[in-house]
Design a protein around this motif. Structure first.
Motif, mmCIF file in Angstrom:
data_model
loop_
_atom_site.group_PDB
_atom_site.id
_atom_site.type_symbol
_atom_site.label_atom_id
_atom_site.label_comp_id
_atom_site.label_asym_id
_atom_site.label_seq_id
_atom_site.Cartn_x
_atom_site.Cartn_y
_atom_site.Cartn_z
ATOM 1 N N LEU A 45 3.795 13.828 -9.582
ATOM 2 C CA LEU A 45 3.973 15.233 -9.944
ATOM 3 C C LEU A 45 4.980 15.385 -11.076
ATOM 4 O O LEU A 45 4.909 16.326 -11.868
ATOM 5 C CB LEU A 45 4.432 16.036 -8.726
ATOM 6 C CG LEU A 45 3.454 16.132 -7.555
ATOM 7 C CD1 LEU A 45 4.113 16.841 -6.375
ATOM 8 C CD2 LEU A 45 2.186 16.870 -7.976
ATOM 9 N N TYR A 46 5.917 14.467 -11.152
ATOM 10 C CA TYR A 46 6.959 14.527 -12.177
ATOM 11 C C TYR A 46 6.660 13.629 -13.380
ATOM 12 O O TYR A 46 6.862 14.026 -14.530
ATOM 13 C CB TYR A 46 8.307 14.112 -11.573
ATOM 14 C CG TYR A 46 8.846 15.103 -10.585
ATOM 15 C CD1 TYR A 46 9.624 16.192 -10.994
ATOM 16 C CD2 TYR A 46 8.567 14.989 -9.230
ATOM 17 C CE1 TYR A 46 10.110 17.121 -10.085
ATOM 18 C CE2 TYR A 46 9.039 15.916 -8.312
ATOM 19 C CZ TYR A 46 9.813 16.977 -8.752
ATOM 20 O OH TYR A 46 10.279 17.901 -7.847
ATOM 21 N N TYR A 47 6.177 12.414 -13.107
ATOM 22 C CA TYR A 47 5.998 11.436 -14.177
ATOM 23 C C TYR A 47 4.569 11.379 -14.719
ATOM 24 O O TYR A 47 4.346 10.807 -15.790
ATOM 25 C CB TYR A 47 6.369 10.028 -13.685
ATOM 26 C CG TYR A 47 7.790 9.885 -13.216
ATOM 27 C CD1 TYR A 47 8.862 10.104 -14.065
ATOM 28 C CD2 TYR A 47 8.057 9.492 -11.902
ATOM 29 C CE1 TYR A 47 10.163 9.953 -13.632
ATOM 30 C CE2 TYR A 47 9.355 9.338 -11.449
ATOM 31 C CZ TYR A 47 10.411 9.574 -12.324
ATOM 32 O OH TYR A 47 11.703 9.418 -11.888
ATOM 33 N N SER A 50 0.864 -1.180 0.000
ATOM 34 C CA SER A 50 0.000 0.000 0.000
ATOM 35 C C SER A 50 0.898 1.227 0.000
ATOM 36 O O SER A 50 1.680 1.427 0.928
ATOM 37 C CB SER A 50 -0.900 -0.008 1.241
ATOM 38 O OG SER A 50 -1.662 1.173 1.310
ATOM 39 N N ILE A 51 0.801 2.035 -1.056
ATOM 40 C CA ILE A 51 1.725 3.161 -1.232
ATOM 41 C C ILE A 51 0.938 4.407 -1.594
ATOM 42 O O ILE A 51 0.111 4.400 -2.517
ATOM 43 C CB ILE A 51 2.772 2.856 -2.322
ATOM 44 C CG1 ILE A 51 3.521 1.551 -1.974
ATOM 45 C CG2 ILE A 51 3.758 4.013 -2.462
ATOM 46 C CD1 ILE A 51 4.519 1.119 -3.026
ATOM 47 N N GLY A 52 1.197 5.484 -0.868
ATOM 48 C CA GLY A 52 0.493 6.728 -1.124
ATOM 49 C C GLY A 52 1.415 7.908 -1.310
ATOM 50 O O GLY A 52 1.556 8.446 -2.415
ATOM 51 N N HIS A 53 2.079 8.348 -0.241
ATOM 52 C CA HIS A 53 2.838 9.593 -0.264
ATOM 53 C C HIS A 53 3.885 9.612 -1.376
ATOM 54 O O HIS A 53 3.922 10.536 -2.195
ATOM 55 C CB HIS A 53 3.508 9.821 1.092
ATOM 56 C CG HIS A 53 4.257 11.114 1.177
ATOM 57 N ND1 HIS A 53 3.625 12.320 1.421
ATOM 58 C CD2 HIS A 53 5.576 11.396 1.036
ATOM 59 C CE1 HIS A 53 4.528 13.285 1.432
ATOM 60 N NE2 HIS A 53 5.715 12.751 1.204
ATOM 61 N N ALA A 54 4.740 8.604 -1.422
ATOM 62 C CA ALA A 54 5.805 8.589 -2.426
ATOM 63 C C ALA A 54 5.228 8.510 -3.836
ATOM 64 O O ALA A 54 5.720 9.180 -4.764
ATOM 65 C CB ALA A 54 6.749 7.413 -2.168
ATOM 66 N N LEU A 55 4.182 7.717 -4.005
ATOM 67 C CA LEU A 55 3.605 7.551 -5.336
ATOM 68 C C LEU A 55 2.992 8.854 -5.834
ATOM 69 O O LEU A 55 3.197 9.235 -7.003
ATOM 70 C CB LEU A 55 2.566 6.429 -5.303
ATOM 71 C CG LEU A 55 2.005 5.954 -6.636
ATOM 72 C CD1 LEU A 55 1.619 4.477 -6.560
ATOM 73 C CD2 LEU A 55 0.786 6.767 -7.084
ATOM 74 N N ILE A 56 2.281 9.550 -4.994
ATOM 75 C CA ILE A 56 1.679 10.820 -5.413
ATOM 76 C C ILE A 56 2.762 11.865 -5.678
ATOM 77 O O ILE A 56 2.651 12.663 -6.627
ATOM 78 C CB ILE A 56 0.670 11.311 -4.363
ATOM 79 C CG1 ILE A 56 -0.468 10.291 -4.194
ATOM 80 C CG2 ILE A 56 0.112 12.677 -4.742
ATOM 81 C CD1 ILE A 56 -1.213 9.947 -5.464
ATOM 82 N N CYS A 57 3.819 11.864 -4.870
ATOM 83 C CA CYS A 57 4.939 12.781 -5.136
ATOM 84 C C CYS A 57 5.568 12.485 -6.490
ATOM 85 O O CYS A 57 5.861 13.402 -7.269
ATOM 86 C CB CYS A 57 5.985 12.661 -4.034
ATOM 87 S SG CYS A 57 5.489 13.350 -2.435
ATOM 88 N N ASP A 58 5.794 11.213 -6.792
ATOM 89 C CA ASP A 58 6.378 10.845 -8.088
ATOM 90 C C ASP A 58 5.460 11.232 -9.238
ATOM 91 O O ASP A 58 5.931 11.607 -10.329
ATOM 92 C CB ASP A 58 6.650 9.340 -8.131
ATOM 93 C CG ASP A 58 7.801 8.923 -7.230
ATOM 94 O OD1 ASP A 58 8.740 9.727 -7.046
ATOM 95 O OD2 ASP A 58 7.769 7.794 -6.709
#
Length: 239
Positions: free
Chosen positions: A221-223, A211-219
């Protein structure tokens, strides 16, 4: 196969910063599914500072993959889960004012409470998962509650990963091996990222869900969201 469940709390945080419905949490969840995510995770907190209880009700009839609701089992939370009947409930021991989940359950101290909760959710056809660290006694006791799965709290792994990834993964491998031997399904989450996810999966390939949220949403923004989900899913493939 290890499923990727996208935690959309951060999307709700952005929406709530301005009011209105932009970004649309429900639309983002549906897009995550169409881009390949195998699950959607939400973590409603009492102050509704990101995911709102109304979001959970709105999402339920539209989620086509697995729906995971995580949180501290206060009475209001338990009532929500029993009404929504998600695929999975993840029990997390965070205080109402916690910024984010930062520890697993002390199962020994809360054994009776957790056992009763597992019984309640199981009787309603909801898969249960208990959020724990790598303490082996905790995992043995978690199995005795009757829970279907545990979720390993992976922030300690992420923190040590760049310095010594072998040392970082060692306690998680031992914990995951024990859980597997006990017949528990194993999820994992917290601070997993494109940087450290592939090694975690390669070492413990029988993990059922991350379960991944913070890092995925941050990424994203770029990808962009679609490309980001593809990149995370590539980390969960045998190479």
């Amino acid at each position: 196969m290890t499923n990727l469940s996208v935690n959309i709390n951060k999307v709700a945080t952005i929406r709530n910063a301005r009011g209105g419905n932009n970004p649309d949490v429900v639309k983002v969840a549906q897009d995550c599914e169409s881009f390949g995510a195998q699950g959607i995770t939400v973590h409603p907190r009492p102050d509704e500072r990101h995911i709102r209880y109304s979001d959970v009700y709105a999402l339920k009839p539209l989620i086509k993959t697995e729906f995971n609701i995580e949180g501290y089992p206060a009475e209001k939370f338990v009532d929500l889960v029993l009404k929504v009947k998600p695929t999975q409930v993840t029990l997390v021991p965070d205080a109402p004012d916690a910024i984010t989940s930062n520890t697993g359950w002390n199962v020994k101290d809360h054994f009776e409470q957790l056992t009763e909760l597992v019984d309640t959710f199981t009787s309603h056809g909801i898969r249960t998962s208990i959020f724990v660290g790598t303490d082996l006694e905790n995992i043995e006791l978690a199995a005795k509650t009757g829970t279907d799965r545990i979720e390993l709290y992976t922030e300690p792994y992420a923190s040590l990963y760049l310095k010594d990834r072998e040392a970082a993964i060692a306690p998680f491998l031992t914990a995951a091996q024990l859980a597997k031997n006990l017949g528990l399904g194993i999820n994992a989450g917290h601070d997993l990222s494109l940087e450290n996810l592939a090694f975690f999966y390669q070492t413990i390939p029988w993990i059922e869900e991350v379960s991944i949220g913070h890092a995925l949403i941050c990424d994203a923004l770029y990808y962009g969201l679609e490309k980001t989900i593809t990149l995370y899913k590539e980390c969960l493939q045998n190479k």
